[in-house]
Structures are given as structure tokens and as C-alpha cells.
Design a protein around this motif. Structure first.
Motif: not given
Length: 109
Positions: A32-36
Motif C-alpha cells: 500500500p502507498e503511504g508510510p510503511l
């Protein structure tokens, strides 16, 4: 956010279906996109039969717990098993990459 655990075989099947090989960019497209939050399991050994030492099981359980807590808090998380293959070296005297032993421990955790 629902928890998403994928084994290497599942990732391979997803990429095969898209006609891709498991490169870093292809695998990244499944995250998923965003902070990981990246949970990386490092430093362990396995025997000549490919059985990982006891630290692997403990680290796998901790990694799964961290992963589940992150997902429950709405964070995207990925657990990355590590380790290579180097016959002749004591940490992994097999032809099987150590990360595969760690991945198996993750599935059992």
C-alpha cells in the motif's frame, strides 16, 4: 486497514499473473502507498538440514506480533525475512537461501 500477509509463493504467483519477475519494484507495487513500517529480521543461523536456530522462531513471533499491532493501528507494514546462501560458511551451510528458512518460521509463528 486489513492485515495482508503474503508468502513468497503468493507474491511470486501475483507477479507471474502480471508477467513480472519478483524485482524490488514489482514487489513494491504490491505494498500500500503511504508510510510503511518495515520489519526486518536479521542475524541468525541454520544447520545443514536447513533448520533455523531457536532465535529464528522467537524473532518470527515478535515480527508477526509487531506486524499485527501495526495493522491494527492502521499502519501499513511489511515483514522482510533476510539471509543468503553461502555454502562453506557456518551461518548457512546449505544451498537454500536463509531467508526461505526465516519465511517458513514466519508462516509457523
Amino acid at each position: 486497514m486489513a492485515a495482508m500477509v503474503r508468502t513468497y509463493a503468493e507474491i511470486q504467483a501475483l507477479l507471474d499473473g502480471r508477467g513480472e519477475t519478483p524485482s524490488a519494484s514489482a514487489i513494491a507495487s504490491l505494498v500500500p502507498e503511504g508510510p510503511l513500517l518495515l520489519i526486518l529480521i536479521l542475524g541468525s543461523t541454520n544447520d545443514a538440514a536447513g533448520k533455523p536456530d531457536g532465535d529464528v522462531a522467537l524473532r518470527a513471533r515478535l515480527a508477526v506480533d509487531l506486524y499485527r499491532r501495526a495493522c491494527a493501528a492502521g499502519r501499513a507494514a511489511l515483514v522482510l525475512p533476510s539471509g543468503g546462501v553461502a555454502p562453506g560458511f557456518s551461518f548457512n551451510p546449505t544451498e537454500r537461501p536463509h531467508w526461505e528458512c526465516v519465511a517458513a518460521a514466519l508462516e509457523d509463528a
